[in-house]
Scaffold this active site. Structure first.
Site, PDB file in Angstrom:
ATOM      1  N   THR A 251      26.076  37.681  42.260  1.00  0.00           N
ATOM      2  CA  THR A 251      26.793  36.495  41.309  1.00  0.00           C
ATOM      3  C   THR A 251      27.243  35.247  42.308  1.00  0.00           C
ATOM      4  OG1 THR A 251      27.666  38.154  39.858  1.00  0.00           O
ATOM      5  CG2 THR A 251      28.894  35.944  39.773  1.00  0.00           C
TER       6      THR A 251
ATOM      7  N   THR B 234      33.386  38.401  42.826  1.00  0.00           N
ATOM      8  CA  THR B 234      31.929  39.026  42.705  1.00  0.00           C
ATOM      9  C   THR B 234      32.212  40.379  42.877  1.00  0.00           C
ATOM     10  OG1 THR B 234      29.777  39.023  43.256  1.00  0.00           O
ATOM     11  CG2 THR B 234      31.496  38.418  44.841  1.00  0.00           C
ATOM     12  N   GLY B 235      31.052  41.367  42.294  1.00  0.00           N
ATOM     13  CA  GLY B 235      31.398  42.455  42.660  1.00  0.00           C
ATOM     14  C   GLY B 235      31.461  43.458  40.939  1.00  0.00           C
ATOM     15  N   LEU B 236      32.031  44.527  41.365  1.00  0.00           N
ATOM     16  CA  LEU B 236      31.975  45.399  39.829  1.00  0.00           C
ATOM     17  C   LEU B 236      32.967  44.864  39.137  1.00  0.00           C
ATOM     18  CD1 LEU B 236      30.713  47.915  38.754  1.00  0.00           C
ATOM     19  CD2 LEU B 236      32.646  49.510  39.846  1.00  0.00           C
TER      20      LEU B 236
HETATM   21  C1  SD4 Z   1      29.188  41.517  37.011  1.00  0.00           C
HETATM   22  N1  SD4 Z   1      30.585  40.565  38.852  1.00  0.00           N
HETATM   23  O1  SD4 Z   1      28.747  41.131  35.870  1.00  0.00           O
HETATM   24  C2  SD4 Z   1      29.463  40.644  38.001  1.00  0.00           C
HETATM   25  C3  SD4 Z   1      28.141  40.952  38.770  1.00  0.00           C
HETATM   26  C4  SD4 Z   1      28.272  40.881  40.457  1.00  0.00           C
HETATM   27  O2  SD4 Z   1      27.961  41.990  42.296  1.00  0.00           O
HETATM   28  O3  SD4 Z   1      29.000  40.005  40.957  1.00  0.00           O
HETATM   29  N2  SD4 Z   1      27.717  41.602  41.085  1.00  0.00           N
HETATM   30  O4  SD4 Z   1      30.084  42.717  36.940  1.00  0.00           O
END
Ligand code: SD4
Length: 323
Positions: free
Chosen positions: A185, A236-238
């Site tokens: 992201t 960013t992340g989960l």
């Molecule tokens: C999400 N945070 O859709 C975003 C995707 C992301 O590492 O950053 N993934 O959950």
């Protein structure tokens, strides 16, 4: 006028305001219109061209709002990047669905979720902010709005993303990947010449998510938050973990109470880690920027980097990490 002076003046005027501990506000300007640091752009991961685009625009006097929009658009069009915009990984049914938001120095924001067949969700989000009485549009409504605004329909699923999805279908194992090849992201924060802060965040979300799933990225206070008196943060992340903790709002509030961007990112991460014993199995990363131009970043797993553009230099920095 400094807030401390303001408080002194109003209390001297005897307007009967509740007693406030003035130390909390010491040295925080009430409305700061300039920064001594000069323009800065910071961006998640190693999206060098996007951050450079924003940084160069800022150097030419562009507003923070224009810079973040133009900056993240670079990655929305980059079909090699399978986590943002065109070429993004699809959901488990093979549909690419995009989430994005943009937040302006005046506190207004626009957001689109679950948007299909449009290459630049961040620009649709900006139109939602500027051309509608609303802040968020989702799915078909967001798509119809985009078309009315003149955006062209495009097929976002590239042959490469389609091939990867078909491979995934063989096992259908759903597990969020910790760091996707060091790009993911895109979240961007810009501080312009006038000292105003804006931010944007855009993503195709988690690969092979359920149809209709929306993460943190388009949600103000989770994927992105800006307060022009304090600073901004992006995540960013989960997304599920970030959403549960309203993390970027928390980071900005911590900075408001005097924490540095680095301290604020670390405290917000502590909250996520304490609440979920499974934290070793997912990644979350934050970057934060305050009005003084100070930057901080923190992530759970090693591997997260971010970029800072300042004084014509685009520098990749390694985030501090929990594990
Ligand atoms: C999400 N945070 O859709 C975003 C995707 C992301 O590492 O950053 N993934 O959950």
């Amino acid at each position: 006028m400094k807030r401390r002076n303001f408080l002194t003046k109003v209390s001297a005027a005897g307007v009967g305001l509740p007693l406030i501990n003035a130390n909390v506000f010491m040295d925080l300007p009430l409305f700061e219109n300039k920064t001594a640091s000069g323009p800065i752009s910071v961006t998640t991961w190693n999206f060098a061209e996007a951050n450079r685009t924003a940084g160069e625009l800022l150097s030419k006097g562009a507003s923070a709002l224009d810079a973040v929009e133009q900056g993240v658009r670079v990655e929305e069009s980059n079909i090699k990047n399978q986590t943002v915009g065109k070429g993004g990984a699809p959901d488990r049914d093979g549909n690419v669905t995009l989430d994005a938001c943009i937040m302006a120095p005046n506190g207004n924001f626009g957001s689109v979720c679950f948007l299909e067949n449009i290459e630049h969700p961040v620009s649709v989000a900006r139109k939602v902010m500027e051309e509608t009485p609303h802040n968020m549009l989702v799915g078909e409504g967001a798509y119809q709005f985009a078309i009315k605004q003149g955006f062209e329909p495009v097929n976002l699923l590239t042959p490469e993303s389609e091939a990867n999805w078909k491979k995934w279908l063989e096992e259908k194992e759903y597990r969020p990947i910790i760091n996707i090849e060091n790009h993911d992201t895109i979240g961007m924060l810009c501080l312009d010449e006038k000292g105003d802060i804006a931010g944007a965040c855009t993503t195709s979300g988690l690969a092979y998510k359920m149809r209709g799933r929306v993460g943190d990225s388009p949600i103000i206070g989770s994927g992105l938050f800006i307060d022009n008196e304090v600073g901004g943060a992006v995540a960013t992340g989960l997304g599920e973990e970030i959403l549960k903790n309203v993390s970027t709002f928390l980071i900005v509030e911590l900075m408001r109470s005097g924490k540095s961007p680095q301290e604020a990112c670390e405290i917000a991460m502590d909250r996520i880690i304490k609440k979920n014993p499974d934290y070793k199995n997912f990644q979350v990363a934050f970057i934060a920027l305050n009005k003084k131009g100070e930057v901080g970043s923190f992530c759970i797993h090693p591997g997260f980097t971010y970029l800072k553009y300042k004084n014509s230099e685009n520098t990749e920095l390694k985030s501090k990490t929990y594990l």
